[in-house]
Design an enzyme around this catalytic site. Structure first.
Site, PDB file in Angstrom:
ATOM      1  N   THR A 134       0.816   3.746  -3.370  1.00  4.91           N
ATOM      2  CA  THR A 134       0.247   4.719  -4.311  1.00  4.91           C
ATOM      3  C   THR A 134      -1.132   5.194  -3.866  1.00  4.91           C
ATOM      4  O   THR A 134      -1.955   4.412  -3.401  1.00  4.91           O
ATOM      5  CB  THR A 134       0.152   4.106  -5.713  1.00  4.91           C
ATOM      6  OG1 THR A 134       1.438   3.602  -6.088  1.00  4.91           O
ATOM      7  CG2 THR A 134      -0.305   5.131  -6.733  1.00  4.91           C
ATOM      8  N   THR A 177       2.879   8.977  -8.086  1.00  9.77           N
ATOM      9  CA  THR A 177       4.265   8.607  -7.802  1.00  9.77           C
ATOM     10  C   THR A 177       4.988   9.645  -6.943  1.00  9.77           C
ATOM     11  O   THR A 177       6.148   9.451  -6.604  1.00  9.77           O
ATOM     12  CB  THR A 177       5.044   8.405  -9.111  1.00  9.77           C
ATOM     13  OG1 THR A 177       4.817   9.531  -9.976  1.00  9.77           O
ATOM     14  CG2 THR A 177       4.610   7.144  -9.819  1.00  9.77           C
ATOM     15  N   GLU A 234      12.675  -4.020  -6.521  1.00 11.83           N
ATOM     16  CA  GLU A 234      11.458  -4.115  -7.319  1.00 11.83           C
ATOM     17  C   GLU A 234      11.748  -3.838  -8.783  1.00 11.83           C
ATOM     18  O   GLU A 234      11.282  -4.554  -9.677  1.00 11.83           O
ATOM     19  CB  GLU A 234      10.428  -3.123  -6.785  1.00 11.83           C
ATOM     20  CG  GLU A 234       9.112  -3.128  -7.550  1.00 11.83           C
ATOM     21  CD  GLU A 234       8.185  -2.030  -7.070  1.00 11.83           C
ATOM     22  OE1 GLU A 234       6.969  -2.263  -7.079  1.00 11.83           O
ATOM     23  OE2 GLU A 234       8.663  -0.941  -6.696  1.00 11.83           O
ATOM     24  N   GLY A 240       0.814  -1.211   0.000  1.00  9.23           N
ATOM     25  CA  GLY A 240       0.000   0.000   0.000  1.00  9.23           C
ATOM     26  C   GLY A 240       0.846   1.259   0.000  1.00  9.23           C
ATOM     27  O   GLY A 240       1.264   1.727   1.071  1.00  9.23           O
TER      28      GLY A 240
END
Length: 399
Positions: A137, A143, A257, A135
Protein backbone atom coordinates in the site's frame (compact mmCIF):
# COMPACT_ATOMS: atom_id res chain seq x y z
CA UNK A 1 -16.60 -33.56 13.31
CA UNK A 2 -18.97 -33.71 10.36
CA UNK A 3 -18.32 -32.68 6.79
CA UNK A 4 -20.23 -31.87 3.64
CA UNK A 5 -19.14 -32.17 0.04
CA UNK A 6 -19.98 -29.61 -2.61
CA UNK A 7 -19.61 -30.14 -6.33
CA UNK A 8 -18.12 -27.18 -8.16
CA UNK A 9 -17.95 -27.76 -11.90
CA UNK A 10 -16.32 -31.15 -12.31
CA UNK A 11 -14.62 -30.96 -8.92
CA UNK A 12 -15.87 -31.94 -5.48
CA UNK A 13 -14.51 -30.41 -2.30
CA UNK A 14 -14.94 -31.44 1.31
CA UNK A 15 -15.94 -28.78 3.83
CA UNK A 16 -15.46 -29.64 7.49
CA UNK A 17 -18.23 -28.74 9.92
CA UNK A 18 -17.85 -28.15 13.63
CA UNK A 19 -14.56 -27.67 15.41
CA UNK A 20 -11.68 -28.70 13.18
CA UNK A 21 -8.00 -29.13 14.04
CA UNK A 22 -9.00 -29.86 17.63
CA UNK A 23 -5.52 -30.67 18.96
CA UNK A 24 -4.06 -27.50 17.49
CA UNK A 25 -6.86 -25.39 18.94
CA UNK A 26 -6.29 -26.85 22.37
CA UNK A 27 -2.59 -26.05 22.24
CA UNK A 28 -3.31 -22.48 21.14
CA UNK A 29 -5.68 -22.06 24.08
CA UNK A 30 -2.92 -23.16 26.42
CA UNK A 31 -0.49 -20.64 24.95
CA UNK A 32 -3.03 -17.82 25.13
CA UNK A 33 -3.64 -18.44 28.84
CA UNK A 34 -0.16 -17.07 29.48
CA UNK A 35 -1.09 -13.79 27.74
CA UNK A 36 -4.20 -12.40 29.44
CA UNK A 37 -5.79 -9.02 28.87
CA UNK A 38 -3.38 -7.34 31.26
CA UNK A 39 -0.49 -8.30 28.95
CA UNK A 40 -2.11 -6.64 25.94
CA UNK A 41 -3.14 -3.56 27.90
CA UNK A 42 0.43 -3.05 29.10
CA UNK A 43 1.66 -3.27 25.51
CA UNK A 44 -0.78 -0.57 24.48
CA UNK A 45 0.47 1.69 27.25
CA UNK A 46 3.96 1.49 25.77
CA UNK A 47 2.98 1.03 22.09
CA UNK A 48 5.17 -2.05 22.33
CA UNK A 49 5.47 -5.16 20.20
CA UNK A 50 4.26 -8.47 21.73
CA UNK A 51 7.66 -10.11 21.50
CA UNK A 52 6.98 -12.70 24.19
CA UNK A 53 3.73 -13.78 22.53
CA UNK A 54 5.34 -14.02 19.09
CA UNK A 55 8.24 -15.97 20.57
CA UNK A 56 5.87 -18.43 22.23
CA UNK A 57 4.10 -19.05 18.92
CA UNK A 58 7.44 -19.39 17.15
CA UNK A 59 8.80 -21.91 19.65
CA UNK A 60 5.61 -23.93 19.41
CA UNK A 61 6.04 -24.12 15.64
CA UNK A 62 2.70 -22.55 14.82
CA UNK A 63 4.12 -19.60 12.91
CA UNK A 64 5.76 -22.13 10.60
CA UNK A 65 2.48 -23.95 10.01
CA UNK A 66 2.46 -23.39 6.24
CA UNK A 67 6.17 -23.99 5.63
CA UNK A 68 6.78 -27.47 4.17
CA UNK A 69 8.37 -30.04 6.44
CA UNK A 70 11.37 -30.24 4.11
CA UNK A 71 12.25 -26.69 5.19
CA UNK A 72 11.60 -27.21 8.89
CA UNK A 73 7.93 -26.23 9.01
CA UNK A 74 4.79 -28.16 9.87
CA UNK A 75 3.56 -28.48 6.29
CA UNK A 76 -0.07 -27.88 7.28
CA UNK A 77 -2.85 -26.70 4.96
CA UNK A 78 -4.45 -23.25 5.03
CA UNK A 79 -7.39 -24.45 7.11
CA UNK A 80 -5.00 -25.27 9.95
CA UNK A 81 -3.51 -21.78 9.80
CA UNK A 82 -7.04 -20.37 9.85
CA UNK A 83 -7.83 -22.41 12.96
CA UNK A 84 -4.67 -21.12 14.67
CA UNK A 85 -5.51 -17.48 14.03
CA UNK A 86 -9.18 -17.89 14.88
CA UNK A 87 -8.32 -19.49 18.20
CA UNK A 88 -5.82 -16.77 19.08
CA UNK A 89 -8.53 -14.13 18.68
CA UNK A 90 -11.23 -16.22 20.34
CA UNK A 91 -9.04 -16.33 23.43
CA UNK A 92 -8.66 -12.58 23.73
CA UNK A 93 -5.24 -12.26 22.06
CA UNK A 94 -4.35 -10.65 18.74
CA UNK A 95 -2.44 -12.23 15.87
CA UNK A 96 -1.82 -8.97 14.03
CA UNK A 97 1.78 -8.98 15.24
CA UNK A 98 2.61 -12.16 13.36
CA UNK A 99 -0.14 -13.23 10.94
CA UNK A 100 1.66 -11.79 7.91
CA UNK A 101 4.22 -14.58 8.16
CA UNK A 102 1.42 -16.95 7.18
CA UNK A 103 -0.24 -15.10 4.33
CA UNK A 104 2.99 -13.70 2.84
CA UNK A 105 4.39 -17.21 2.77
CA UNK A 106 2.32 -18.26 -0.24
CA UNK A 107 4.13 -15.92 -2.63
CA UNK A 108 7.53 -17.28 -1.62
CA UNK A 109 6.36 -20.90 -1.59
CA UNK A 110 4.66 -20.77 -4.98
CA UNK A 111 6.93 -18.45 -6.91
CA UNK A 112 10.26 -18.25 -5.10
CA UNK A 113 13.34 -19.96 -6.49
CA UNK A 114 14.83 -23.07 -4.93
CA UNK A 115 17.78 -20.97 -3.76
CA UNK A 116 15.48 -18.45 -2.06
CA UNK A 117 13.50 -21.18 -0.32
CA UNK A 118 16.60 -23.01 0.86
CA UNK A 119 18.17 -19.80 2.13
CA UNK A 120 15.21 -18.33 3.98
CA UNK A 121 12.52 -20.89 4.81
CA UNK A 122 14.49 -22.96 7.37
CA UNK A 123 15.51 -19.78 9.20
CA UNK A 124 11.94 -18.46 9.15
CA UNK A 125 10.66 -21.80 10.43
CA UNK A 126 13.15 -21.83 13.31
CA UNK A 127 12.48 -18.22 14.21
CA UNK A 128 16.00 -17.08 13.36
CA UNK A 129 14.46 -14.76 10.77
CA UNK A 130 11.09 -13.04 10.76
CA UNK A 131 9.10 -12.41 7.60
CA UNK A 132 6.43 -10.02 8.84
CA UNK A 133 6.59 -6.93 6.62
CA UNK A 134 4.48 -6.62 3.49
CA UNK A 135 5.17 -3.49 1.40
CA UNK A 136 2.26 -2.92 -0.99
CA UNK A 137 0.00 0.00 0.00
CA UNK A 138 1.09 3.55 -0.83
CA UNK A 139 -0.23 6.94 0.34
CA UNK A 140 -1.42 8.07 -3.08
CA UNK A 141 -2.67 4.83 -4.62
CA UNK A 142 -4.23 3.05 -1.64
CA UNK A 143 -5.97 -0.11 -2.80
CA UNK A 144 -5.46 0.77 -6.48
CA UNK A 145 -2.32 -1.34 -6.48
CA UNK A 146 -1.60 -1.02 -10.19
CA UNK A 147 -1.03 2.72 -9.74
CA UNK A 148 1.71 2.39 -7.14
CA UNK A 149 4.67 4.73 -7.61
CA UNK A 150 7.54 2.82 -5.99
CA UNK A 151 10.09 2.01 -8.71
CA UNK A 152 12.74 -0.69 -8.89
CA UNK A 153 15.19 -0.16 -11.74
CA UNK A 154 17.72 -2.78 -12.80
CA UNK A 155 21.33 -1.68 -12.49
CA UNK A 156 23.66 -4.55 -13.34
CA UNK A 157 23.43 -7.14 -10.59
CA UNK A 158 21.24 -4.91 -8.45
CA UNK A 159 17.91 -3.13 -8.41
CA UNK A 160 17.68 0.46 -7.20
CA UNK A 161 14.44 1.16 -5.36
CA UNK A 162 12.83 4.55 -4.77
CA UNK A 163 9.42 5.27 -3.30
CA UNK A 164 7.28 4.99 -0.20
CA UNK A 165 4.91 2.52 1.43
CA UNK A 166 2.37 3.14 4.16
CA UNK A 167 0.58 0.93 6.69
CA UNK A 168 3.49 -1.49 6.54
CA UNK A 169 2.89 -3.11 9.88
CA UNK A 170 5.70 -4.79 11.84
CA UNK A 171 8.48 -3.34 9.64
CA UNK A 172 10.53 -2.51 12.73
CA UNK A 173 10.14 -6.07 14.00
CA UNK A 174 10.84 -8.00 10.82
CA UNK A 175 14.08 -9.08 9.19
CA UNK A 176 12.58 -9.60 5.75
CA UNK A 177 10.09 -7.67 3.66
CA UNK A 178 8.03 -8.74 0.69
CA UNK A 179 7.95 -5.66 -1.56
CA UNK A 180 5.84 -4.92 -4.62
CA UNK A 181 7.35 -2.30 -6.93
CA UNK A 182 6.96 -1.21 -10.52
CA UNK A 183 9.83 -2.31 -12.77
CA UNK A 184 8.28 -1.09 -16.02
CA UNK A 185 6.52 2.31 -16.15
CA UNK A 186 2.76 2.00 -16.47
CA UNK A 187 2.74 3.93 -19.76
CA UNK A 188 4.99 1.26 -21.29
CA UNK A 189 2.78 -1.78 -20.60
CA UNK A 190 -0.32 -3.02 -22.41
CA UNK A 191 -2.19 -3.84 -19.23
CA UNK A 192 -1.83 -1.89 -16.01
CA UNK A 193 -1.33 -5.11 -14.05
CA UNK A 194 1.89 -5.76 -16.00
CA UNK A 195 5.29 -4.39 -15.09
CA UNK A 196 5.01 -4.98 -11.34
CA UNK A 197 7.56 -7.16 -9.59
CA UNK A 198 7.94 -8.77 -6.17
CA UNK A 199 11.14 -8.68 -4.15
CA UNK A 200 12.18 -10.43 -0.96
CA UNK A 201 14.34 -7.90 0.84
CA UNK A 202 16.70 -8.55 3.71
CA UNK A 203 16.06 -5.34 5.65
CA UNK A 204 19.08 -5.89 7.86
CA UNK A 205 21.31 -5.08 4.88
CA UNK A 206 19.61 -1.83 3.87
CA UNK A 207 18.20 -0.28 7.06
CA UNK A 208 19.47 3.31 7.22
CA UNK A 209 21.24 2.64 3.92
CA UNK A 210 18.42 3.52 1.58
CA UNK A 211 15.62 2.19 3.79
CA UNK A 212 14.08 4.24 6.58
CA UNK A 213 11.10 3.41 8.78
CA UNK A 214 8.80 5.80 10.60
CA UNK A 215 6.14 4.58 13.06
CA UNK A 216 2.51 5.67 12.69
CA UNK A 217 0.62 6.49 15.88
CA UNK A 218 -2.65 4.63 15.32
CA UNK A 219 -5.87 3.77 17.12
CA UNK A 220 -4.73 0.20 17.73
CA UNK A 221 -1.34 -1.19 18.68
CA UNK A 222 -0.38 -2.88 15.40
CA UNK A 223 3.12 -1.44 15.22
CA UNK A 224 2.37 -0.01 11.80
CA UNK A 225 4.77 2.21 9.90
CA UNK A 226 5.64 4.23 6.84
CA UNK A 227 8.60 2.93 4.88
CA UNK A 228 10.78 5.09 2.62
CA UNK A 229 13.15 3.91 -0.12
CA UNK A 230 15.87 6.33 -1.23
CA UNK A 231 18.13 4.77 -3.87
CA UNK A 232 18.01 1.52 -1.94
CA UNK A 233 20.22 -1.06 -3.66
CA UNK A 234 19.22 -4.71 -3.40
CA UNK A 235 20.70 -7.77 -5.13
CA UNK A 236 19.01 -8.83 -8.36
CA UNK A 237 18.59 -12.22 -6.67
CA UNK A 238 15.97 -10.56 -4.44
CA UNK A 239 13.48 -10.79 -7.31
CA UNK A 240 10.81 -13.45 -6.81
CA UNK A 241 9.77 -15.21 -10.00
CA UNK A 242 9.83 -13.30 -13.26
CA UNK A 243 10.16 -9.56 -13.57
CA UNK A 244 6.87 -7.86 -14.39
CA UNK A 245 4.59 -10.65 -13.14
CA UNK A 246 4.45 -9.62 -9.51
CA UNK A 247 0.83 -8.54 -9.50
CA UNK A 248 -0.28 -12.09 -10.26
CA UNK A 249 2.05 -13.44 -7.58
CA UNK A 250 0.60 -11.07 -5.01
CA UNK A 251 -2.97 -11.97 -5.98
CA UNK A 252 -2.18 -15.61 -5.22
CA UNK A 253 -1.51 -14.60 -1.62
CA UNK A 254 -4.40 -12.19 -1.27
CA UNK A 255 -7.06 -14.91 -1.22
CA UNK A 256 -5.14 -16.64 1.57
CA UNK A 257 -4.90 -13.32 3.39
CA UNK A 258 -8.65 -12.78 3.20
CA UNK A 259 -9.35 -16.28 4.51
CA UNK A 260 -6.90 -15.93 7.38
CA UNK A 261 -7.96 -12.42 8.44
CA UNK A 262 -11.59 -13.48 8.13
CA UNK A 263 -10.81 -16.34 10.50
CA UNK A 264 -9.40 -13.84 12.99
CA UNK A 265 -12.69 -11.94 12.74
CA UNK A 266 -14.57 -15.16 13.49
CA UNK A 267 -12.43 -15.56 16.59
CA UNK A 268 -13.17 -12.00 17.70
CA UNK A 269 -16.88 -12.59 17.19
CA UNK A 270 -16.75 -15.77 19.29
CA UNK A 271 -14.94 -13.84 22.06
CA UNK A 272 -17.52 -11.04 22.08
CA UNK A 273 -20.48 -13.43 21.99
CA UNK A 274 -19.15 -15.57 24.85
CA UNK A 275 -18.38 -12.52 26.97
CA UNK A 276 -21.74 -10.87 26.27
CA UNK A 277 -23.73 -14.07 26.88
CA UNK A 278 -22.02 -14.70 30.21
CA UNK A 279 -22.44 -11.13 31.42
CA UNK A 280 -26.08 -10.99 30.32
CA UNK A 281 -26.79 -14.15 32.29
CA UNK A 282 -25.06 -12.92 35.45
CA UNK A 283 -25.82 -9.19 35.52
CA UNK A 284 -28.97 -8.44 37.56
CA UNK A 285 -30.85 -5.16 37.10
CA UNK A 286 -34.39 -4.47 38.31
CA UNK A 287 -34.35 -7.83 40.05
CA UNK A 288 -33.67 -10.01 37.00
CA UNK A 289 -30.78 -10.98 34.74
CA UNK A 290 -30.57 -8.55 31.84
CA UNK A 291 -30.27 -11.53 29.51
CA UNK A 292 -33.97 -12.19 30.04
CA UNK A 293 -34.71 -9.07 28.03
CA UNK A 294 -35.08 -9.60 24.30
CA UNK A 295 -33.42 -6.24 23.66
CA UNK A 296 -30.26 -7.81 25.09
CA UNK A 297 -30.79 -11.34 23.79
CA UNK A 298 -31.57 -10.64 20.18
CA UNK A 299 -28.43 -8.71 19.11
CA UNK A 300 -26.22 -11.39 20.67
CA UNK A 301 -28.22 -14.22 19.08
CA UNK A 302 -28.17 -12.48 15.70
CA UNK A 303 -24.41 -12.00 15.91
CA UNK A 304 -24.03 -15.70 16.67
CA UNK A 305 -26.09 -16.64 13.60
CA UNK A 306 -24.08 -14.26 11.41
CA UNK A 307 -20.83 -15.69 12.75
CA UNK A 308 -21.81 -19.28 12.02
CA UNK A 309 -22.83 -18.33 8.48
CA UNK A 310 -19.61 -16.40 7.84
CA UNK A 311 -17.53 -19.27 9.16
CA UNK A 312 -19.14 -21.66 6.69
CA UNK A 313 -18.24 -19.35 3.80
CA UNK A 314 -14.64 -19.17 4.99
CA UNK A 315 -14.50 -22.96 5.39
CA UNK A 316 -15.67 -23.23 1.77
CA UNK A 317 -13.01 -20.74 0.64
CA UNK A 318 -10.27 -22.64 2.47
CA UNK A 319 -11.41 -25.96 1.00
CA UNK A 320 -11.32 -24.50 -2.51
CA UNK A 321 -7.89 -22.97 -1.88
CA UNK A 322 -6.50 -26.29 -0.65
CA UNK A 323 -7.97 -28.06 -3.67
CA UNK A 324 -6.23 -25.62 -6.01
CA UNK A 325 -9.57 -24.32 -7.28
CA UNK A 326 -10.64 -20.68 -7.76
CA UNK A 327 -11.66 -19.31 -4.39
CA UNK A 328 -11.74 -15.53 -4.90
CA UNK A 329 -15.52 -15.25 -4.66
CA UNK A 330 -15.75 -17.22 -1.42
CA UNK A 331 -12.63 -15.66 0.10
CA UNK A 332 -13.87 -12.13 -0.49
CA UNK A 333 -17.42 -12.77 0.64
CA UNK A 334 -16.26 -14.78 3.63
CA UNK A 335 -13.90 -12.03 4.76
CA UNK A 336 -16.64 -9.39 4.40
CA UNK A 337 -19.26 -11.43 6.24
CA UNK A 338 -16.84 -12.35 9.03
CA UNK A 339 -15.73 -8.74 9.56
CA UNK A 340 -19.34 -7.59 9.77
CA UNK A 341 -20.32 -10.44 12.10
CA UNK A 342 -17.43 -9.54 14.39
CA UNK A 343 -18.42 -5.88 14.40
CA UNK A 344 -22.05 -6.70 15.21
CA UNK A 345 -20.90 -9.02 17.97
CA UNK A 346 -18.66 -6.27 19.32
CA UNK A 347 -21.51 -3.78 19.26
CA UNK A 348 -23.77 -6.25 21.09
CA UNK A 349 -21.06 -6.88 23.69
CA UNK A 350 -20.50 -3.16 24.20
CA UNK A 351 -24.22 -2.50 24.61
CA UNK A 352 -24.69 -5.46 26.95
CA UNK A 353 -21.94 -4.28 29.27
CA UNK A 354 -23.06 -0.66 29.12
CA UNK A 355 -20.64 1.73 30.78
CA UNK A 356 -18.38 -1.10 31.93
CA UNK A 357 -17.49 -1.78 28.29
CA UNK A 358 -15.44 1.43 28.40
CA UNK A 359 -13.39 0.17 31.34
CA UNK A 360 -10.08 -1.10 29.98
CA UNK A 361 -9.94 -3.98 32.45
CA UNK A 362 -12.80 -5.69 30.59
CA UNK A 363 -10.79 -5.68 27.31
CA UNK A 364 -13.96 -5.04 25.33
CA UNK A 365 -12.98 -1.59 24.12
CA UNK A 366 -9.60 -2.92 22.96
CA UNK A 367 -11.10 -5.77 21.00
CA UNK A 368 -13.81 -3.45 19.67
CA UNK A 369 -11.18 -1.09 18.25
CA UNK A 370 -9.18 -3.96 16.79
CA UNK A 371 -12.23 -5.52 15.17
CA UNK A 372 -13.30 -2.35 13.39
CA UNK A 373 -10.14 -2.45 11.26
CA UNK A 374 -11.26 -5.65 9.56
CA UNK A 375 -13.94 -3.87 7.53
CA UNK A 376 -11.19 -1.67 6.08
CA UNK A 377 -8.17 -3.93 5.73
CA UNK A 378 -7.21 -6.08 4.03
CA UNK A 379 -9.50 -4.75 1.26
CA UNK A 380 -12.48 -2.63 2.27
CA UNK A 381 -16.07 -3.83 2.30
CA UNK A 382 -16.99 -1.56 -0.62
CA UNK A 383 -14.28 -3.02 -2.83
CA UNK A 384 -15.50 -6.51 -2.03
CA UNK A 385 -19.04 -5.51 -2.97
CA UNK A 386 -17.72 -4.04 -6.23
CA UNK A 387 -15.88 -7.31 -6.91
CA UNK A 388 -19.01 -9.39 -6.24
CA UNK A 389 -21.17 -7.13 -8.40
CA UNK A 390 -18.79 -7.40 -11.35
CA UNK A 391 -17.24 -10.86 -11.13
CA UNK A 392 -20.08 -12.84 -9.54
CA UNK A 393 -23.19 -11.05 -10.77
CA UNK A 394 -21.88 -9.84 -14.11
CA UNK A 395 -22.74 -6.19 -13.57
CA UNK A 396 -20.78 -3.35 -15.23
CA UNK A 397 -17.41 -2.51 -13.68
CA UNK A 398 -17.82 0.38 -11.26
CA UNK A 399 -14.23 1.62 -11.18
Amino acid sequence: MNAVSEKLGQEQVRIDLGENWIDIREQIRKICKDFPGSYWRALEDEQAYPSAFVQALTESGYLAALIPEAYGGAGLPLSAAAAILEEIHANGCNAGACHAQMYIMGTLLRHGSTAQKEKYLPQIASGTLRLQAFGVTEPTSGTDTTQLKTRAQRDGEHYVVNGQKVWTSRARHSDLMLLLARTTPIDQVQRKTEGLSVFLIDMRDVLDRGLSIRPIDAMINHNTTEVFFDNMRIPAASLIGEEGKGFRYILDGMNAERILVGSEAIGDARWFIAKASHYASERVVFGRPIGMNQGIQFPIARAHAETDAAELMLRKAAALFEAGLPCGDSANMGKMLASEAAWHAGEACMQTHGGFSYAREYDIERKWRETRLMQIAPVSTNLILAYVAEHVLGMPRSY
